[in-house]
Motif scaffolding. Structure first.
Motif, PDB file in Angstrom:
ATOM      1  N   PHE A  65       6.664   1.434  -9.332  1.00 28.80           N
ATOM      2  CA  PHE A  65       5.491   2.223  -9.773  1.00 28.80           C
ATOM      3  C   PHE A  65       4.871   2.565  -8.512  1.00 28.80           C
ATOM      4  CE2 PHE A  65       0.880   2.258 -10.531  1.00 28.80           C
ATOM      5  CZ  PHE A  65       0.805   3.047 -11.513  1.00 28.80           C
ATOM      6  N   SER A  66       4.468   4.072  -8.365  1.00 30.66           N
ATOM      7  CA  SER A  66       3.497   4.596  -7.447  1.00 30.66           C
ATOM      8  C   SER A  66       2.449   5.247  -8.141  1.00 30.66           C
ATOM      9  CB  SER A  66       4.158   5.430  -6.515  1.00 30.66           C
ATOM     10  OG  SER A  66       5.482   4.742  -5.851  1.00 30.66           O
ATOM     11  N   LEU A  67       1.084   4.871  -7.578  1.00 28.89           N
ATOM     12  CA  LEU A  67       0.080   5.641  -8.269  1.00 28.89           C
ATOM     13  C   LEU A  67      -0.177   6.942  -7.728  1.00 28.89           C
ATOM     14  CD1 LEU A  67      -2.472   5.340  -9.957  1.00 28.89           C
ATOM     15  CD2 LEU A  67      -3.692   4.078  -7.900  1.00 28.89           C
ATOM     16  N   ILE A  68      -0.301   7.231  -6.275  1.00 24.16           N
ATOM     17  CA  ILE A  68      -0.402   8.242  -5.859  1.00 24.16           C
ATOM     18  C   ILE A  68       1.035   8.732  -4.919  1.00 24.16           C
ATOM     19  CG2 ILE A  68      -1.505   9.718  -3.709  1.00 24.16           C
ATOM     20  CD1 ILE A  68      -3.918   7.439  -4.273  1.00 24.16           C
ATOM     21  N   LYS A  69       1.417  10.257  -5.009  1.00 27.74           N
ATOM     22  CA  LYS A  69       2.388  10.481  -4.590  1.00 27.74           C
ATOM     23  C   LYS A  69       2.320  11.773  -3.783  1.00 27.74           C
ATOM     24  CE  LYS A  69       5.342   8.534  -8.462  1.00 27.74           C
ATOM     25  NZ  LYS A  69       6.182   8.648  -9.632  1.00 27.74           N
ATOM     26  N   TYR A  70       3.097  11.834  -2.646  1.00 31.14           N
ATOM     27  CA  TYR A  70       2.983  12.909  -1.856  1.00 31.14           C
ATOM     28  C   TYR A  70       4.314  13.351  -1.613  1.00 31.14           C
ATOM     29  CZ  TYR A  70      -1.904  11.433  -0.336  1.00 31.14           C
ATOM     30  OH  TYR A  70      -3.021  11.212  -0.472  1.00 31.14           O
ATOM     31  N   ASP A  97       0.718  -1.255  -0.037  1.00 27.43           N
ATOM     32  CA  ASP A  97      -0.124  -0.008   0.050  1.00 27.43           C
ATOM     33  C   ASP A  97       0.696   1.358  -0.010  1.00 27.43           C
ATOM     34  OD1 ASP A  97       0.763  -0.693   2.766  1.00 27.43           O
ATOM     35  OD2 ASP A  97      -0.685   0.879   3.362  1.00 27.43           O
ATOM     36  N   LEU A  98       2.141   1.190   0.747  1.00 29.11           N
ATOM     37  CA  LEU A  98       2.843   2.417   0.954  1.00 29.11           C
ATOM     38  C   LEU A  98       4.448   2.245   0.805  1.00 29.11           C
ATOM     39  CD1 LEU A  98       2.465   5.450   2.174  1.00 29.11           C
ATOM     40  CD2 LEU A  98       2.991   4.231   4.200  1.00 29.11           C
ATOM     41  N   LEU A  99       4.832   3.058  -0.021  1.00 29.49           N
ATOM     42  CA  LEU A  99       6.369   3.311  -0.045  1.00 29.49           C
ATOM     43  C   LEU A  99       6.609   4.499   0.792  1.00 29.49           C
ATOM     44  CD1 LEU A  99       9.221   2.601  -1.032  1.00 29.49           C
ATOM     45  CD2 LEU A  99       8.735   3.850  -3.006  1.00 29.49           C
ATOM     46  N   ALA A 100       7.491   4.126   1.916  1.00 34.85           N
ATOM     47  CA  ALA A 100       7.948   5.061   2.724  1.00 34.85           C
ATOM     48  C   ALA A 100       9.391   5.212   2.653  1.00 34.85           C
ATOM     49  CB  ALA A 100       7.501   5.113   4.304  1.00 34.85           C
ATOM     50  N   GLY A 134       8.732  -6.206 -10.701  1.00 38.10           N
ATOM     51  CA  GLY A 134       8.514  -4.660 -10.284  1.00 38.10           C
ATOM     52  C   GLY A 134       7.821  -4.546  -8.963  1.00 38.10           C
ATOM     53  N   CYS A 135       7.965  -3.332  -8.176  1.00 38.69           N
ATOM     54  CA  CYS A 135       7.442  -3.024  -7.203  1.00 38.69           C
ATOM     55  C   CYS A 135       6.151  -2.059  -7.380  1.00 38.69           C
ATOM     56  CB  CYS A 135       8.314  -2.769  -6.140  1.00 38.69           C
ATOM     57  SG  CYS A 135       9.670  -3.846  -5.875  1.00 38.69           S
ATOM     58  N   ALA A 136       5.039  -2.415  -7.157  1.00 35.58           N
ATOM     59  CA  ALA A 136       3.940  -1.415  -7.150  1.00 35.58           C
ATOM     60  C   ALA A 136       3.381  -1.008  -5.859  1.00 35.58           C
ATOM     61  CB  ALA A 136       2.801  -2.001  -8.022  1.00 35.58           C
ATOM     62  N   PHE A 137       3.157   0.333  -5.524  1.00 33.35           N
ATOM     63  CA  PHE A 137       2.466   0.899  -4.661  1.00 33.35           C
ATOM     64  C   PHE A 137       1.476   1.763  -4.826  1.00 33.35           C
ATOM     65  CE2 PHE A 137       6.954   0.363  -4.271  1.00 33.35           C
ATOM     66  CZ  PHE A 137       7.253  -0.366  -3.089  1.00 33.35           C
ATOM     67  N   LEU A 138       0.342   1.820  -3.961  1.00 34.88           N
ATOM     68  CA  LEU A 138      -0.785   2.738  -4.167  1.00 34.88           C
ATOM     69  C   LEU A 138      -0.158   4.072  -3.770  1.00 34.88           C
ATOM     70  CD1 LEU A 138      -3.883   3.023  -4.357  1.00 34.88           C
ATOM     71  CD2 LEU A 138      -4.006   2.616  -1.881  1.00 34.88           C
ATOM     72  N   ILE A 139       0.508   4.262  -2.719  1.00 30.99           N
ATOM     73  CA  ILE A 139       1.081   5.357  -2.285  1.00 30.99           C
ATOM     74  C   ILE A 139       2.487   5.574  -2.010  1.00 30.99           C
ATOM     75  CG2 ILE A 139       0.988   7.194  -0.324  1.00 30.99           C
ATOM     76  CD1 ILE A 139      -1.616   6.212   0.406  1.00 30.99           C
ATOM     77  N   GLU A 140       3.154   6.803  -2.441  1.00 34.79           N
ATOM     78  CA  GLU A 140       4.393   6.988  -2.121  1.00 34.79           C
ATOM     79  C   GLU A 140       4.719   8.260  -1.570  1.00 34.79           C
ATOM     80  OE1 GLU A 140       9.074   7.718  -4.620  1.00 34.79           O
ATOM     81  OE2 GLU A 140       7.186   6.613  -5.504  1.00 34.79           O
TER      82      GLU A 140
END
Length: 171
Positions: free
Chosen positions: A166-171, A120-123, A144-150
């Motif tokens: 791959f990150s869908l949503i980035k902050y 879910d999250l890449l921190a 690959g590594c896929a995340f909902l949020i980064e």
């Protein structure tokens, strides 16, 4: 994807003071948001050969199983110690405040399998890095590594630089 970002709830001071937790529960409750999120992650791998999807406990399970279903593969969980009943491989890794350990069934990955890692999250990247090492120790190839949020400001990409991310949503 701005509407997906609006479905992420900020929870201040969770799980400890000073942390702004990104709660994906509202997104999971929203049928369109969930469907679109999974479709976007699935499209990231549409031209890649994926044999199996691996997800990390606990929110990663939700996304990884739905991605696996969407692309027509199976799913393998990586869990905290003591949760898997069969023969396990384990990996202990460093956190900012100590260590943690993750486990996977030894027969969860077959040598040479093409693996998509989902969370879910890449921190900071520490958990996903440990997950990737576990999969590779069993002979899996990380596609690959896929995340909902980064959370880009935590530089998790640095520790995972050898992987396609791959990150869908980035902050």
């Amino acid at each position: 994807m701005e509407y997906l970002k609006k479905l992420i709830r900020d929870v201040p001071d969770f799980p400890k003071v000073g942390v702004l937790f990104k709660d994906i529960t509202p997104l999971l409750q929203d049928a369109k948001g969930l469907k679109d999120s999974i479709a976007c992650i699935a499209s990231y791998v549409e031209n890649k050969k994926i044999d199996i999807v691996v997800g990390a406990e606990a929110r990663g399970f939700i996304l990884a199983t739905t991605v696996a279903f969407s692309i027509g593969t199976g799913f393998v969980p990586i869990r905290k110690p003591g949760k898997l009943p069969y023969e396990k491989a384990s990996m202990t890794y460093n956190l900012e405040y100590g260590t943690d350990t993750l486990e996977i069934h030894k027969d969860g990955i077959k040598k040479g399998q093409q693996v998509l890692m989902v969370d879910d999250l890449l921190a900071t990247g520490g958990t996903m890095n440990a997950c990737c090492k576990l999969v590779e120790s069993l002979g899996g190839n990380i596609v690959g590594c896929a995340f909902l949020i980064e959370l880009g400001f935590l530089n998790g990409r640095d520790i995972l630089s050898k992987y396609d991310l791959f990150s869908l949503i980035k902050y």
